[in-house]
Design a protein around this motif. Structure first.
Motif, PDB file in Angstrom:
ATOM      1  N   GLU A   1       0.906  -1.299   0.019  1.00  0.00           N
ATOM      2  CA  GLU A   1       0.027  -0.057   0.060  1.00  0.00           C
ATOM      3  C   GLU A   1       0.853   1.312   0.081  1.00  0.00           C
ATOM      4  O   GLU A   1       1.732   1.356   0.999  1.00  0.00           O
ATOM      5  CB  GLU A   1      -0.957  -0.058   1.134  1.00  0.00           C
ATOM      6  N   GLY A   2       0.800   1.901  -1.084  1.00  0.00           N
ATOM      7  CA  GLY A   2       1.406   3.294  -1.236  1.00  0.00           C
ATOM      8  C   GLY A   2       2.290   3.198  -2.244  1.00  0.00           C
ATOM      9  O   GLY A   2       2.691   2.391  -2.763  1.00  0.00           O
TER      10      GLY A   2
ATOM     11  N   ASP B   1      -1.128  -5.108  -5.048  1.00  0.00           N
ATOM     12  CA  ASP B   1      -1.344  -3.711  -4.423  1.00  0.00           C
ATOM     13  C   ASP B   1      -2.637  -3.781  -3.865  1.00  0.00           C
ATOM     14  O   ASP B   1      -3.721  -4.152  -4.458  1.00  0.00           O
ATOM     15  CB  ASP B   1      -1.276  -2.551  -5.433  1.00  0.00           C
TER      16      ASP B   1
ATOM     17  N   ARG C   1       3.925  -1.089   3.603  1.00  0.00           N
ATOM     18  CA  ARG C   1       3.087   0.115   3.770  1.00  0.00           C
ATOM     19  C   ARG C   1       4.103   1.096   3.784  1.00  0.00           C
ATOM     20  O   ARG C   1       5.066   1.000   4.565  1.00  0.00           O
ATOM     21  CB  ARG C   1       2.202   0.206   5.035  1.00  0.00           C
ATOM     22  N   ASP C   2       4.000   2.332   3.070  1.00  0.00           N
ATOM     23  CA  ASP C   2       4.550   3.520   3.488  1.00  0.00           C
ATOM     24  C   ASP C   2       3.372   4.403   4.008  1.00  0.00           C
ATOM     25  O   ASP C   2       2.336   3.899   4.152  1.00  0.00           O
ATOM     26  CB  ASP C   2       5.129   4.253   2.324  1.00  0.00           C
ATOM     27  N   ARG C   3       3.887   5.338   4.601  1.00  0.00           N
ATOM     28  CA  ARG C   3       2.755   6.263   5.257  1.00  0.00           C
ATOM     29  C   ARG C   3       1.722   6.707   4.475  1.00  0.00           C
ATOM     30  O   ARG C   3       1.717   7.446   3.495  1.00  0.00           O
ATOM     31  CB  ARG C   3       3.469   7.658   5.940  1.00  0.00           C
ATOM     32  N   PRO C   4       0.445   6.234   4.801  1.00  0.00           N
ATOM     33  CA  PRO C   4      -0.618   6.507   4.083  1.00  0.00           C
ATOM     34  C   PRO C   4      -0.973   8.049   4.091  1.00  0.00           C
ATOM     35  O   PRO C   4      -0.880   8.797   5.018  1.00  0.00           O
ATOM     36  CB  PRO C   4      -1.750   5.933   4.638  1.00  0.00           C
TER      37      PRO C   4
ATOM     38  N   THR D   1      -6.583   4.055   4.080  1.00  0.00           N
ATOM     39  CA  THR D   1      -5.908   2.938   4.143  1.00  0.00           C
ATOM     40  C   THR D   1      -6.610   1.688   3.997  1.00  0.00           C
ATOM     41  O   THR D   1      -7.811   1.545   4.775  1.00  0.00           O
ATOM     42  CB  THR D   1      -5.078   2.933   5.222  1.00  0.00           C
TER      43      THR D   1
ATOM     44  N   ALA E   1      -5.576  -1.236   5.142  1.00  0.00           N
ATOM     45  CA  ALA E   1      -4.832  -2.265   5.917  1.00  0.00           C
ATOM     46  C   ALA E   1      -5.846  -2.823   6.916  1.00  0.00           C
ATOM     47  O   ALA E   1      -5.747  -4.105   7.077  1.00  0.00           O
ATOM     48  CB  ALA E   1      -3.616  -1.395   6.937  1.00  0.00           C
TER      49      ALA E   1
ATOM     50  N   GLU F   1       4.024  -7.393   9.201  1.00  0.00           N
ATOM     51  CA  GLU F   1       3.932  -6.298   8.602  1.00  0.00           C
ATOM     52  C   GLU F   1       5.064  -5.503   8.717  1.00  0.00           C
ATOM     53  O   GLU F   1       6.077  -5.546   9.624  1.00  0.00           O
ATOM     54  CB  GLU F   1       2.735  -5.345   9.439  1.00  0.00           C
TER      55      GLU F   1
ATOM     56  N   GLU G   1       6.635  -1.208   8.086  1.00  0.00           N
ATOM     57  CA  GLU G   1       6.107   0.208   7.785  1.00  0.00           C
ATOM     58  C   GLU G   1       7.374   0.930   8.260  1.00  0.00           C
ATOM     59  O   GLU G   1       7.798   0.756   9.445  1.00  0.00           O
ATOM     60  CB  GLU G   1       4.834   0.455   8.618  1.00  0.00           C
TER      61      GLU G   1
END
Length: 377
Positions: free
Chosen positions: A246-247, A273, A317-320, A325, A327, A343, A345
């Motif tokens: 995600e991201g 994704d 994930r990078d920072r949404p 999100t 997630a 996970e 991040e």
């Protein structure tokens, strides 16, 4: 089977690492600094472009070039299309591969060539095609290779590929982290100069620093219980990783993780994704790879049988942005099928810093899986 005792035996890991996977991951920060210096010395820092290119075309063999194209496409976003030119040929050998420019390519387009080998005649032919059509050509290739001699000068701009300090292993066919950063960094400098991405010198220094810090956390001397890469490798033993990203930065990192798991560790993995990963992989959580799946005869002797693969979700994930999100939905789907989740991040920072951290942790995890599984070192 994963030899978990090997994970906490640094000397044994070093002896087993004949391809230099751990060393390549540890030296990624140094490779970024060297590659950035090579880019400046080649003149990329002094470019005064008249405008943005209409399209960026990228050619090169193997997982490293594929990763470079994917990463640059994600970083450029809507600034300009980034298109990888896929090779054809009767075999994946330097002399057999061929690349072809699209019919529309011309003077307003930019051709990037990225290779850790430099002996591919097909890339030299491609550069000649681009030169005849008026396209700008920039290549990152080993110094004094046939390709560098064909491109350097009238046909384009060459940036010598940065080597690791005291490099003792052949990287020409590797998908490892050293090759990725050696090819990617000069092209980041170039695309920053033409206004497609943001990768100023101080940003690249932050990226190198983040890679160094991540290497300290993930290195062979750090015990598994406090080492995120060793922990991830241990969690992925005897599992089918479903890598859900995600991201903008996490997507290419997830696809590269799946590719290197297959190529370097001999492990199957699937990447997608979010949120599209949920319907794409949802059936796998309920089928033969489900955590509770078991063949018909519960009481039969399984001592001689190989361990069955069970799906495990790896959430990158990078920072949404804006708090949006998928997630929670991903966790809910996995837990509803008793599927374990790992996970990752990254810490806060620029987009490139977060990308570097995700790449570093997953590169170390791939190396540990390759070495502790045996037969792939």
């Amino acid at each position: 089977m994963l030899d978990e005792s090997l994970l906490d035996a640094p000397d044994d890991l070093a002896r087993a690492d004949r391809r230099g996977l751990l060393r390549g991951a540890a030296e990624a920060g140094a490779r970024v600094r060297t590659a950035a210096r090579h880019a400046v010395e080649a003149g990329l820092g002094d470019l005064r472009p008249e405008g943005r290119p209409r399209a960026v075309l990228i050619a090169g063999p193997g997982t490293a070039a594929t990763g470079v194209a994917d990463l640059l496409g994600a970083l450029a976003g809507a600034s300009a299309p980034v298109i990888r030119l896929h090779p054809t040929g009767v075999a994946h050998a330097s002399g057999a591969l061929r690349w072809t420019l699209p019919g529309w390519a011309g003077p307003v387009d930019l051709l990037l060539i990225a290779t850790t080998d430099g002996t591919e005649p097909g890339l030299a032919v491609l550069a000649e095609q681009a030169y005849r059509r008026g396209s700008t050509v920039v290549a990152v290739a080993p110094e004094r290779s046939p390709l560098s001699e064909a491109i350097d000068g009238a046909h384009g701009l060459l940036v010598p590929m940065a080597k690791a300090p005291y490099q003792e292993y052949d990287e020409s066919a590797a998908a490892g982290p050293g090759a990725l950063w050696a090819l990617l960094t000069p092209l980041l400098v170039l695309l920053d100069r033409v206004g497609l991405i943001t990768a100023a010198p101080d940003t690249l220094q932050l990226v190198a620093d983040r890679l160094d810090r991540t290497a300290e956390r993930c290195g062979p001397a750090v015990a598994t219980y406090s080492n995120p890469a060793k922990t991830l490798a241990s969690e992925l033993a005897d599992s089918l990783p479903l890598i859900w990203s995600e991201g903008a930065a996490a997507g290419p990192a997830g696809r590269r993780f799946a590719a290197t798991l297959a190529e370097l560790a001999g492990r199957p993995a699937l990447a997608a994704d979010l949120p599209e990963a949920l319907p794409a992989h949802g059936v796998l959580l309920a089928g033969d790879f489900a955590a509770g799946a078991d063949p018909d005869d519960f009481f039969r002797d399984r001592v001689e049988e190989p361990q069955a693969l069970r799906a495990r979700v790896v959430l990158l994930r990078d920072r949404p942005a804006g708090g949006l999100t998928a997630a929670p939905a991903a966790r809910e789907l996995a837990l509803s099928h008793d599927t374990a989740i790992s996970e990752l991040e990254p810490e806060e920072g620029t987009e490139l810093e977060q990308l570097a951290e995700l790449l570093a942790v997953t590169d170390f995890a791939t190396a540990y899986l390759a070495l502790a599984s045996g037969g792939h070192s």
